[in-house]
Design a protein around this motif. Structure first.
Motif, PDB file in Angstrom:
ATOM      1  N   GLN A 210       0.804  -1.224   0.000  1.00  0.00           N
ATOM      2  CA  GLN A 210       0.000   0.000   0.000  1.00  0.00           C
ATOM      3  C   GLN A 210       0.839   1.278   0.000  1.00  0.00           C
ATOM      4  OE1 GLN A 210      -3.142   0.407  -0.466  1.00  0.00           O
ATOM      5  NE2 GLN A 210      -3.933  -1.660  -0.229  1.00  0.00           N
ATOM      6  N   CYS A 215       7.090   5.924   3.072  1.00  0.00           N
ATOM      7  CA  CYS A 215       7.229   7.029   4.037  1.00  0.00           C
ATOM      8  C   CYS A 215       7.646   6.561   5.426  1.00  0.00           C
ATOM      9  CB  CYS A 215       5.911   7.782   4.159  1.00  0.00           C
ATOM     10  SG  CYS A 215       5.465   8.691   2.671  1.00  0.00           S
ATOM     11  N   GLY A 228       7.551   9.876   7.343  1.00  0.00           N
ATOM     12  CA  GLY A 228       6.726   9.698   8.543  1.00  0.00           C
ATOM     13  C   GLY A 228       7.513   9.038   9.663  1.00  0.00           C
ATOM     14  N   ARG A 237       3.772   2.527  21.773  1.00  0.00           N
ATOM     15  CA  ARG A 237       3.539   3.951  22.025  1.00  0.00           C
ATOM     16  C   ARG A 237       2.123   4.188  22.544  1.00  0.00           C
ATOM     17  NH1 ARG A 237       7.365   4.744  17.552  1.00  0.00           N
ATOM     18  NH2 ARG A 237       6.042   5.561  15.889  1.00  0.00           N
ATOM     19  N   ALA A 242       1.610  12.445  17.047  1.00  0.00           N
ATOM     20  CA  ALA A 242       2.067  13.500  17.965  1.00  0.00           C
ATOM     21  C   ALA A 242       1.048  13.783  19.059  1.00  0.00           C
ATOM     22  CB  ALA A 242       2.439  14.771  17.202  1.00  0.00           C
ATOM     23  N   TRP A 255      -7.103   6.422  11.739  1.00  0.00           N
ATOM     24  CA  TRP A 255      -5.976   7.228  11.264  1.00  0.00           C
ATOM     25  C   TRP A 255      -5.533   6.787   9.873  1.00  0.00           C
ATOM     26  CZ3 TRP A 255      -3.384  11.591  11.888  1.00  0.00           C
ATOM     27  CH2 TRP A 255      -2.127  11.720  11.290  1.00  0.00           C
ATOM     28  N   LYS A 267       0.912  15.446   6.619  1.00  0.00           N
ATOM     29  CA  LYS A 267       1.587  14.980   5.401  1.00  0.00           C
ATOM     30  C   LYS A 267       1.297  13.521   5.054  1.00  0.00           C
ATOM     31  CE  LYS A 267       3.903  18.902   5.039  1.00  0.00           C
ATOM     32  NZ  LYS A 267       3.522  19.878   4.027  1.00  0.00           N
ATOM     33  N   PRO A 269      -1.277  10.838   3.374  1.00  0.00           N
ATOM     34  CA  PRO A 269      -2.507  10.733   2.586  1.00  0.00           C
ATOM     35  C   PRO A 269      -3.405   9.605   3.095  1.00  0.00           C
ATOM     36  CG  PRO A 269      -0.690   9.685   1.422  1.00  0.00           C
ATOM     37  CD  PRO A 269      -0.115  10.227   2.694  1.00  0.00           C
TER      38      PRO A 269
HETATM   39  C1  HEC Z   1       3.340  10.281   1.966  1.00  0.00           C
HETATM   40  C2  HEC Z   1       3.911   9.693   3.147  1.00  0.00           C
HETATM   41  C3  HEC Z   1       3.092   8.730   3.954  1.00  0.00           C
HETATM   42  C4  HEC Z   1       2.480   7.568   3.547  1.00  0.00           C
HETATM   43  C5  HEC Z   1       2.370   6.985   2.152  1.00  0.00           C
HETATM   44  C6  HEC Z   1       1.948   6.966   4.751  1.00  0.00           C
HETATM   45  N1  HEC Z   1       2.229   7.733   5.840  1.00  0.00           N
HETATM   46 FE1  HEC Z   1       1.777   7.304   7.750  1.00  0.00          FE
HETATM   47  N2  HEC Z   1       2.497   9.116   8.333  1.00  0.00           N
HETATM   48  C7  HEC Z   1       3.093  10.025   7.511  1.00  0.00           C
HETATM   49  C8  HEC Z   1       3.386  11.214   8.265  1.00  0.00           C
HETATM   50  C9  HEC Z   1       4.064  12.465   7.745  1.00  0.00           C
HETATM   51  C10 HEC Z   1       2.949  10.963   9.581  1.00  0.00           C
HETATM   52  C11 HEC Z   1       3.023  11.935  10.763  1.00  0.00           C
HETATM   53  C12 HEC Z   1       1.737  12.723  10.800  1.00  0.00           C
HETATM   54  C13 HEC Z   1       1.678  13.717  11.908  1.00  0.00           C
HETATM   55  O1  HEC Z   1       1.698  13.310  13.081  1.00  0.00           O
HETATM   56  O2  HEC Z   1       1.615  14.920  11.621  1.00  0.00           O
HETATM   57  C14 HEC Z   1       2.401   9.631   9.589  1.00  0.00           C
HETATM   58  C15 HEC Z   1       1.905   9.016  10.725  1.00  0.00           C
HETATM   59  C16 HEC Z   1       1.531   7.684  10.772  1.00  0.00           C
HETATM   60  C17 HEC Z   1       1.226   6.950  11.975  1.00  0.00           C
HETATM   61  C18 HEC Z   1       1.306   7.512  13.396  1.00  0.00           C
HETATM   62  C19 HEC Z   1       2.674   7.216  13.952  1.00  0.00           C
HETATM   63  C20 HEC Z   1       2.942   7.816  15.299  1.00  0.00           C
HETATM   64  O3  HEC Z   1       3.824   7.308  15.982  1.00  0.00           O
HETATM   65  O4  HEC Z   1       2.317   8.796  15.676  1.00  0.00           O
HETATM   66  C21 HEC Z   1       0.935   5.686  11.612  1.00  0.00           C
HETATM   67  C22 HEC Z   1       0.567   4.525  12.519  1.00  0.00           C
HETATM   68  C23 HEC Z   1       1.024   5.615  10.177  1.00  0.00           C
HETATM   69  N3  HEC Z   1       1.399   6.855   9.699  1.00  0.00           N
HETATM   70  C24 HEC Z   1       0.788   4.484   9.426  1.00  0.00           C
HETATM   71  C25 HEC Z   1       0.775   4.467   8.032  1.00  0.00           C
HETATM   72  C26 HEC Z   1       0.333   3.327   7.243  1.00  0.00           C
HETATM   73  C27 HEC Z   1      -0.124   2.006   7.819  1.00  0.00           C
HETATM   74  C28 HEC Z   1       0.448   3.695   5.934  1.00  0.00           C
HETATM   75  C29 HEC Z   1       0.059   2.897   4.720  1.00  0.00           C
HETATM   76  C30 HEC Z   1      -1.309   2.532   4.617  1.00  0.00           C
HETATM   77  C31 HEC Z   1       0.972   5.056   5.925  1.00  0.00           C
HETATM   78  N4  HEC Z   1       1.147   5.480   7.194  1.00  0.00           N
HETATM   79  C32 HEC Z   1       1.264   5.750   4.759  1.00  0.00           C
HETATM   80  C33 HEC Z   1       3.395   9.860   6.186  1.00  0.00           C
HETATM   81  C34 HEC Z   1       2.917   8.822   5.391  1.00  0.00           C
END
Ligand code: HEC
Ligand SMILES: [Cu+2]
Length: 289
Positions: A210, A215, A228, A237, A242, A255, A267, A269
């Motif tokens: 996915q 990231c 990320g 955690r 945050a 989320w 940031k 999607p």
């Molecule tokens: C384009 C980059 C991007 C993609 C693709 C992405 N994320 Fe993220 N993710 C982020 C960012 C940036 C944050 C931090 C957001 C914030 O707290 O402002 C984040 C935060 C998270 C968090 C919270 C982590 C924490 O410790 O607070 C989780 C869990 C997470 N993402 C899971 C996923 C999963 C599962 C996928 C795939 C389905 C995914 N992300 C796809 C950028 C991305």
């Protein structure tokens, strides 16, 4: 300074009333010109100079004591991201031991040295119960430290306006006994636990398919993602995004499905996927203790 200021204030008021008393009833009794000269020199020049000099000397030595940086203790690199905190625990040689996000663990009663920087705009690291604010400035490393006298979970907040989600750029500090801290740190240093069931194995696959891995890093699964937070020990955690929502299965599912609803403008999607895939992904992420 309050005591000194109060004493001076009382002295000035007494002088004022003596002066008023001397002119009472319309008969003026002026001081001799030598007397008034001495009064002005002693009260208006010498005394203030002595008082101010004494306060400067005391102030400088207190200031130095306050600003003395601890020479030992764990080192944490705090990097301001949009809008979350990257935390890297370093060893004495500056090598990274473990990377985590938004939840800083520290041992009770021992200073923890902080190296603060930012990779975008200026942020400010502030856990009001534990330390003063320190700015995170791009291209510069600011040094500070944090110390907790009592075990507990403390809340912190970015305190320098840094964009749309500044208000949701929080963090928590977990102060715990040294032993527990060391156990936590050595766990954080480990790579992710291997998936042990069909469902978690499927979930790991979903994570890779996915685009999450583009990231996010999960050490031993995929280590290219840098945009990320590191998710290697996500399940340990207490909060997500945050300190925006608690780290429960429901919030995690919410989320991943729609991060923009929880934290508009962040940031990450939204990812639309089959319910069974989402369940597997949640099981996998939930196993990352
Ligand atoms: C384009 C980059 C991007 C993609 C693709 C992405 N994320 Fe993220 N993710 C982020 C960012 C940036 C944050 C931090 C957001 C914030 O707290 O402002 C984040 C935060 C998270 C968090 C919270 C982590 C924490 O410790 O607070 C989780 C869990 C997470 N993402 C899971 C996923 C999963 C599962 C996928 C795939 C389905 C995914 N992300 C796809 C950028 C991305
Ligand atoms: Cu900020």
């Amino acid at each position: 300074m309050l005591v000194i200021g109060t004493v001076i204030m009382i002295g000035v008021l007494i002088a004022l009333f003596i002066g008023l008393g001397r002119g009472w009833g319309g008969t003026e009794r002026p001081l001799s010109s030598r007397g008034s000269f001495l009064l002005v020199v002693a009260g208006g020049v010498v005394t203030p100079m002595l008082v101010i000099m004494a306060m400067v000397i005391v102030g400088v030595s207190v200031g130095r004591e306050i600003a003395t940086r601890p020479q030992s203790g764990p080192i944490v690199e705090v990097i301001g991201r949009l809008w979350w905190w990257e935390l890297r625990y370093l060893d004495g040689d500056g090598e990274v031991i473990a990377t985590t996000a938004n939840e800083m663990h520290i041992p009770v009663g021992q200073p923890v040295r902080l190296r603060l920087t930012s990779e975008n705009v200026i942020h400010s690291f502030w856990a009001p119960q534990l330390q003063g604010k320190t700015d995170l400035i791009p291209g510069q490393v600011n040094e500070s430290w944090i110390e907790a006298e009592r075990a507990g979970v403390y809340r912190g907040q970015c305190s320098e306006y840094c964009g749309v989600q500044h208000a949701l750029m929080s963090f928590i500090v977990v102060a715990e006994p040294l032993e527990e801290f060391e156990r936590w740190l050595s766990l954080q240093a480990e790579p992710a636990t291997e998936p042990s069931s069909d469902e978690t194995r499927r979930g790991q696959q979903v994570f890779l398919e996915q685009g999450c891995a583009g990231c996010h890093t999960i050490r031993s699964v995929s280590e290219v993602g840098e945009i990320g937070p590191d998710l290697t020990h996500l399940a340990g955690r207490r909060t997500l995004a945050a300190a925006t929502v608690p780290n429960t299965k429901g919030h995690l599912g919410g989320w991943i499905s729609d991060p923009q609803r929880i934290k508009p403008g962040n940031k990450m999607p939204s990812t639309v996927m089959e319910p069974a895939d989402l369940q597997a992904l949640l099981a996998f992420l939930g196993s990352l203790e």
